[in-house]
Design a protein around this motif. Sequence first.
Motif, short mmCIF file in Angstrom:
data_model
loop_
_atom_site.label_atom_id
_atom_site.label_comp_id
_atom_site.label_asym_id
_atom_site.label_seq_id
_atom_site.Cartn_x
_atom_site.Cartn_y
_atom_site.Cartn_z
N UNK A 55 0.82 -1.22 0.00
CA UNK A 55 0.00 0.00 0.00
C UNK A 55 0.85 1.27 0.00
N UNK A 56 2.03 1.22 0.67
CA UNK A 56 2.86 2.44 0.69
C UNK A 56 3.50 2.67 -0.69
N UNK A 57 3.86 1.58 -1.37
CA UNK A 57 4.44 1.73 -2.72
C UNK A 57 3.40 2.37 -3.64
N UNK A 58 2.17 1.84 -3.55
CA UNK A 58 1.10 2.38 -4.41
C UNK A 58 0.85 3.86 -4.12
N UNK A 59 0.86 4.18 -2.81
CA UNK A 59 0.65 5.58 -2.41
C UNK A 59 1.75 6.48 -2.99
N UNK A 60 2.99 6.00 -2.90
CA UNK A 60 4.12 6.83 -3.38
C UNK A 60 4.03 7.01 -4.91
N UNK A 61 3.70 5.93 -5.63
CA UNK A 61 3.65 6.04 -7.10
C UNK A 61 2.52 6.98 -7.51
N UNK A 62 1.40 6.93 -6.76
CA UNK A 62 0.27 7.81 -7.09
C UNK A 62 0.62 9.27 -6.81
N UNK A 63 1.21 9.51 -5.65
CA UNK A 63 1.58 10.90 -5.31
C UNK A 63 2.56 11.46 -6.32
N UNK A 64 3.51 10.61 -6.77
CA UNK A 64 4.53 11.08 -7.71
C UNK A 64 3.98 11.14 -9.12
N UNK A 65 2.90 10.42 -9.37
CA UNK A 65 2.32 10.33 -10.72
C UNK A 65 3.36 9.80 -11.73
N UNK A 66 4.02 8.71 -11.30
CA UNK A 66 5.01 8.06 -12.18
C UNK A 66 4.49 6.66 -12.50
N UNK A 102 11.09 12.67 -13.27
CA UNK A 102 10.46 11.52 -12.60
C UNK A 102 11.07 11.31 -11.22
N UNK A 103 12.41 11.34 -11.17
CA UNK A 103 13.09 11.10 -9.88
C UNK A 103 12.75 12.22 -8.90
N UNK A 104 12.63 13.45 -9.44
CA UNK A 104 12.26 14.58 -8.56
C UNK A 104 10.88 14.33 -7.95
N UNK A 105 9.92 13.90 -8.80
CA UNK A 105 8.56 13.66 -8.30
C UNK A 105 8.58 12.53 -7.26
#
Length: 340
Positions: free
Chosen positions: A275-286, A299-302
């Motif tokens: 769930x934390x990985x999914x949250x991070x990918x969504x917040x970064x929109x990557x 991408x890395x910045x996001x």
Amino acid sequence: MMASRKVASLRLPPLPTVGELIKLYRLRAEKQLSQNFLLDLNLTDKLVRSAGNLNGAHVCEVGPGPGGLTRSILNAGVADLLVVEKDSRFLPGLKLLSEAAPDRMRIAHADILTYKLERRFPAELSKPWEDEPPNLHIIGNLPFNVSTPLIIRWLENIANRTGPFTYGRTQLTLTFQKEVVERLTASTGSKQRSRLSIMAQYLCTVHKCFLIPGQAFVPKPKVDVGVVHFTPLPQAQIQQSFKLVEKLVRNVFQFRRKHCHKGIAMLFPEAHRPEMTQEMMQRADVDPVLLPTHLTIPHIRALADAYAGLCAEEPGLLSYEFREELRLKHARKKKHSDSS
Ligand code: SAM
């Protein structure tokens, strides 16, 4: 006319050749220390030209050895050259050079990995970070086992504006083995794209100057060598701390052939990983199925911004290391099986 006469007067007087000095002082290259000397003055001049116009500049040369590159730096009309050499066998030859360039060359017998470059140059050289780079350059042809850890340390110094970067955006011109040159300068999507590409390029303009064939060195190294010029950027492309970016990029690239979410997942404790990985990918929109080598610096910045946000919400997350969790898990398992 006046200027060219001034540069001409700064040229070195006739001296024994570097080859003759090597013989005179019996400066056998220590193979186990990767001492490969560059004796072709056309190539050392070319390397020095890659650093830009050094007329009147302050320069630090790391690892001058028998002094071939040192001569080219002095002949470029520098006002002040500080050489930092670890191996005492080279000191007499360097002293001879400094006597041929009165008041322009200082010798430090020291290890560049521990030597503090700040305060070795006049404070008046300092420029605000966003201004033009200061008239201070670092140049070196170092052993490869020193140049790679050193550039990582200097990248951290750039991020924190410490060490030689207390003077501003000090430029670096350094040699690396060809494979490291490729990694430092690799663009998004290329095979050589790696941790080093991101860490160098988010902080600096990184320019591959030219390759030097192995046979130009004495003795010939096993690999070809390249010259790289670094200019720190007025504004880093990622605003998070160097440590956070380094941890993120290290995790992302540990599975370089897998989708990027695999490495990113390892930033989180096993119990909350999906769930934390999914949250991070969504917040970064990557896109989680991009390969690490296809991630751009934006991408890395996001990702870094999203990870920093999660770290601020979860105390202890930034210091979490999955290898440590794995080690403790194995230790517990072993204790359990030993006692049963
Ligand atoms: N610059 C010379 C040239 O191009 O011919 C010598 C190059 S040789 C590859 C590297 C030099 O760096 C040697 O003189 C070696 O003693 C010196 N060196 C190696 N490690 C060093 C360190 N940690 N600090 C300062 N000098 C070092």
